[in-house]
Design an enzyme around this catalytic site. Sequence first.
Site, mmCIF file in Angstrom:
data_model
loop_
_atom_site.group_PDB
_atom_site.id
_atom_site.type_symbol
_atom_site.label_atom_id
_atom_site.label_comp_id
_atom_site.label_asym_id
_atom_site.label_seq_id
_atom_site.Cartn_x
_atom_site.Cartn_y
_atom_site.Cartn_z
ATOM 1 N N TYR A 214 -11.136 9.301 -9.534
ATOM 2 C CA TYR A 214 -12.080 8.164 -9.450
ATOM 3 C C TYR A 214 -13.214 8.372 -10.447
ATOM 4 O O TYR A 214 -13.590 7.453 -11.183
ATOM 5 C CB TYR A 214 -12.621 8.070 -8.016
ATOM 6 C CG TYR A 214 -13.648 6.978 -7.812
ATOM 7 C CD1 TYR A 214 -13.268 5.631 -7.785
ATOM 8 C CD2 TYR A 214 -14.996 7.279 -7.635
ATOM 9 C CE1 TYR A 214 -14.216 4.621 -7.587
ATOM 10 C CE2 TYR A 214 -15.942 6.279 -7.432
ATOM 11 C CZ TYR A 214 -15.543 4.950 -7.410
ATOM 12 O OH TYR A 214 -16.477 3.955 -7.214
ATOM 13 N N LYS A 218 -14.195 5.833 -13.595
ATOM 14 C CA LYS A 218 -15.474 5.123 -13.741
ATOM 15 C C LYS A 218 -16.193 5.556 -15.028
ATOM 16 O O LYS A 218 -16.893 4.749 -15.647
ATOM 17 C CB LYS A 218 -16.349 5.363 -12.505
ATOM 18 C CG LYS A 218 -15.841 4.654 -11.254
ATOM 19 C CD LYS A 218 -15.955 3.131 -11.369
ATOM 20 C CE LYS A 218 -15.417 2.393 -10.164
ATOM 21 N NZ LYS A 218 -15.542 0.944 -10.226
#
Length: 336
Positions: A214, A218
């Site tokens: 994750y 991002k």
Amino acid sequence: MTLALEFESKTVTALVYLSVFTGAYKIITVVLGYLSVLLDVFVLPGVSLNKYGAKKGHWAVVTGASDGIGKEYTLQLAKRGFNVVLVSRTLSKLESVQTEVQSKYNVETKLVSFDASLDSEESYQELADAIAGLPVTVLVNNVGQSHSIPVPFLETPIKELKDIITINNTATLRITQIVAPVIVTTARQKKTRGLILTMGSFGGLLPTPLLATYSGSKAFLQSWSSALAGELKSDNVDVELVISYLVTSAMSKIRRTSASIPSPKAFVASVFKSLGRRGGAQERYATSTPFWSHALMHWWIENTVGVYSAVANTLNLNMHQSIRARALKKAASKKE
Ligand SMILES: NC(=O)c1ccc[n+]([C@@H]2O[C@H](COP(=O)([O-])OP(=O)(O)OC[C@H]3O[C@@H](n4cnc5c(N)ncnc54)[C@H](OP(=O)(O)O)[C@@H]3O)[C@@H](O)[C@H]2O)c1
């Protein structure tokens, strides 16, 4: 001998002046930087959404629109007079947001139900068909997925890893390639500006152990979005990465708000209040950390330990190890 002493004393004096000047420069830039954060967050107004054609029959496309932050983007854009194309996975949830929008605001809505993890050409075509001919000026790339609980990278299930990258990155890029050309054309024809917001995260700002995939997805969006901002500037399209720390939602699994964890409503209000301002992201082009406490956190981390430091990494590791331990304990107690 005297000449040598004179030279030495001049060199020392020059070095002292240089150190004082460098120190003063550093202190002044840090103080001015912090003042800018405070002004951005608490005083100065952001760019008005009218600049992007609010209340003139223009459309916004919001992904992940059926829940959490995306639902709030939808409601607040509708409140400001944008028609909205709502995109997300579950049709029934989209329909319920559509009903809420139509009961409160006098705008049009369209629904596109699609599972971004499938990366399917058919779904992208459906979106392209849904927006064909619409004067779209705003895209909110909000859809995103994180790990179900913090997990060591080497133990991350393959499906979770692939879904995160496909939803957060591949689908976001594909959707932008479909919607951005329509925004560019609308901005040119209607003599207005376009806006593309993409949801970033503290998970991407700080390398985050146990959320490695994750975190990387991002961080990717940070570079991609800032690069796109440069490319679309001459087309009158403003591109902004929106950085957030925790917000109450299904994804964060946090229900209670606090000074550092706003509701989606308060968070999105901060985005629209300070559009075009950097908040806590002072050193980052085309990036904003708009919510007040997130902005202060961002600035202090960046200006003390630094986002890429060993200290930040270790603190983050400890925090996520403890979240993982609690999540595993909770799961075990549910099984019993
Ligand atoms: N919440 C936080 O603390 C936080 C912090 C920083 C950044 N963010 C970012 O903010 C964004 C929104 O997060 P959130 O907390 O609002 O999430 P959320 O409450 O879990 O909502 C996610 C939305 O995305 C949709 N969605 C999920 N998987 C999908 C898929 N495979 N295909 C299509 N749509 C899908 C969901 O639709 P369905 O309901 O139909 O599945 C829902 O509308 C994300 O990009 C996230 O990374 C969140």
